[in-house]
Design an enzyme around this catalytic site. Sequence first.
Site, short mmCIF file in Angstrom:
data_model
loop_
_atom_site.label_atom_id
_atom_site.label_comp_id
_atom_site.label_asym_id
_atom_site.label_seq_id
_atom_site.Cartn_x
_atom_site.Cartn_y
_atom_site.Cartn_z
N LYS A 1 -4.10 23.40 -31.68
CA LYS A 1 -2.68 24.03 -31.17
C LYS A 1 -2.92 24.38 -29.78
O LYS A 1 -1.91 25.12 -29.33
CB LYS A 1 -2.96 25.49 -32.06
CG LYS A 1 -2.69 25.17 -33.55
CD LYS A 1 -2.69 26.57 -34.33
CE LYS A 1 -1.22 27.11 -33.95
NZ LYS A 1 -1.15 28.11 -34.88
N TYR B 1 11.64 31.55 -32.96
CA TYR B 1 11.00 31.36 -34.16
C TYR B 1 10.79 32.39 -35.24
O TYR B 1 10.88 32.07 -36.33
CB TYR B 1 9.32 31.31 -33.35
CG TYR B 1 8.27 31.23 -34.52
CD1 TYR B 1 8.18 30.13 -35.23
CD2 TYR B 1 7.57 32.44 -34.88
CE1 TYR B 1 7.03 30.09 -35.91
CE2 TYR B 1 6.48 32.20 -35.81
CZ TYR B 1 6.31 31.11 -36.43
OH TYR B 1 5.27 31.06 -37.26
N1 LIG Z 1 -1.50 30.36 -37.46
C1 LIG Z 1 -1.03 31.74 -37.24
O1 LIG Z 1 -1.38 32.76 -36.79
C2 LIG Z 1 0.32 31.83 -38.03
C3 LIG Z 1 1.10 33.08 -38.01
C4 LIG Z 1 2.14 33.22 -38.83
C5 LIG Z 1 2.77 32.26 -39.31
N2 LIG Z 1 2.42 30.72 -39.18
C6 LIG Z 1 2.97 29.53 -39.84
O2 LIG Z 1 2.00 28.78 -40.81
C7 LIG Z 1 2.33 27.53 -40.98
C8 LIG Z 1 1.10 26.61 -40.31
O3 LIG Z 1 0.71 27.04 -38.97
P1 LIG Z 1 -0.47 26.70 -38.21
O4 LIG Z 1 -1.09 27.80 -37.48
O5 LIG Z 1 -1.38 25.87 -39.21
O6 LIG Z 1 0.19 25.72 -37.08
P2 LIG Z 1 0.06 24.14 -36.73
O7 LIG Z 1 1.10 23.93 -35.73
O8 LIG Z 1 -1.33 23.85 -36.52
O9 LIG Z 1 0.52 23.46 -38.22
C9 LIG Z 1 1.68 23.06 -38.40
C10 LIG Z 1 1.79 21.41 -38.83
O10 LIG Z 1 3.06 21.03 -38.98
C11 LIG Z 1 3.33 19.80 -38.58
N3 LIG Z 1 4.93 19.64 -38.27
C12 LIG Z 1 5.63 20.02 -37.07
N4 LIG Z 1 6.74 19.69 -37.00
C13 LIG Z 1 6.75 18.82 -38.23
C14 LIG Z 1 7.94 17.98 -38.96
N5 LIG Z 1 9.17 18.00 -38.21
N6 LIG Z 1 7.47 17.56 -39.89
C15 LIG Z 1 6.35 17.03 -40.55
N7 LIG Z 1 5.26 18.07 -39.81
C16 LIG Z 1 5.58 18.79 -39.05
C17 LIG Z 1 2.32 19.87 -37.16
O11 LIG Z 1 1.97 18.39 -36.97
C18 LIG Z 1 1.21 20.61 -37.62
O12 LIG Z 1 0.46 19.92 -38.18
C19 LIG Z 1 3.45 27.21 -39.88
O13 LIG Z 1 4.50 27.40 -40.41
C20 LIG Z 1 3.37 28.62 -38.94
O14 LIG Z 1 4.65 28.92 -38.40
C21 LIG Z 1 1.07 30.40 -38.59
#
Ligand SMILES: NC(=O)c1ccc[n+]([C@@H]2O[C@H](COP(=O)([O-])OP(=O)(O)OC[C@H]3O[C@@H](n4cnc5c(N)ncnc54)[C@H](O)[C@@H]3O)[C@@H](O)[C@H]2O)c1
Length: 336
Positions: free
Chosen positions: A199, A160
Amino acid sequence: MRYSDIDFNHKAILITGGAGFIGSNLAFYFQENYPTCKVVVFDIFRSEATFSNGNLKSFGHFKNLIGFKGEVISGDINDEEALKKLATYQFDYIFHEAAISDTTVLDQGIMVKTNVNAFKSILELAKENNTVVVYASSAATYGNAASPQRVGQEQPQNVYGFSKLSMDNLAREFCLQNPHMHVIGLRYFNVYGPREYFKNTTASMVLQLGLQLLSGKTPRLFYGSDKIVRDFIYIDDVVQANIKAAVSGKNGVYNVGTGKPRSFQDIADILQKELGTNLGTAYFTNPYSAYQMHTEADISFTCKDLEYEPKISLEEGIKAYVPEIKRIYESEMNRG
Ligand SMILES: NC(=O)c1ccc[n+]([C@@H]2O[C@H](COP(=O)([O-])OP(=O)(O)OC[C@H]3O[C@@H](n4cnc5c(N)ncnc54)[C@H](O)[C@@H]3O)[C@@H](O)[C@H]2O)c1
């Protein structure tokens, strides 16, 4: 509350991953503050499919978008044709949140395909209309790097983190080839707040400990949890960072945290205070031989270049979040 003087009314905005935690909060930010902007959510949503670690392949959930009045498209960012069709919208801004967000997924091919290769298609889409791109990178790019974590000192420890660092490399190369474009990566640290419930086990410890306490359970933490610290950041400050990045006119990668690391014990204690419980803490031995003890975002460049200013302390964030944690406990848990 608006984070910028720039008027997003009448702008066209794409939010990939908009049915997820951070994406849906961005969608509501625009809807609430700029009623005439056109917001399109593109998300694969969830199915029952799971990865080899047993977790769902995607966490997007329609309930995160209840009340959202914009257009919702169910689609896969790995589907190049679906992305090409989006060009007709002539987006002014893309907020790219879609990803495999589960840091424990071990399936390397699909991780790199979804997080890295699909990002290239997003950048190509942006190029057609000179669209500003703000995308989600991650503190996982730093792995076990020493604190405070700084851009340039990455040591990803899992696929990741590797995938997010590869996105940053792709963005840098893209900006060199296309110097008129604006592409900004935001390395979020540990985000918590409303709309993360779906999540599941990858939701923040704030939510997980809050739900444990509400069900009358003593919070379970590793021995020494007062010394294990993370840079916890409330969702509103993450939305702020996205908006400020979008209007900054910059390129590059920026940390998004508070710069003030706090312990897991602090979370449990603040939650007990806010919930009025006195259940103590049940300690157990940390099973991991290699474990990150301290994360702390160096946010100096984020503050200087993006005019980002984290505003919400852990105490304020948990206080603001507690009514929603109670609502989840009462009306969502075990209802799918
Ligand atoms: N929440 C955190 O603490 C955190 C920290 C660092 C980075 N991130 C990054 O921030 C972004 C958002 O994270 P989040 O916490 O909202 O996670 P999340 O999993 O709630 O949101 C990600 C979304 O992407 C969608 N998704 C996954 N694969 C897909 C695909 N192939 N096509 C279209 N949609 C797809 C999922 O259905 C989901 O709704 C992500 O890129 C994550 O890696 C989050």
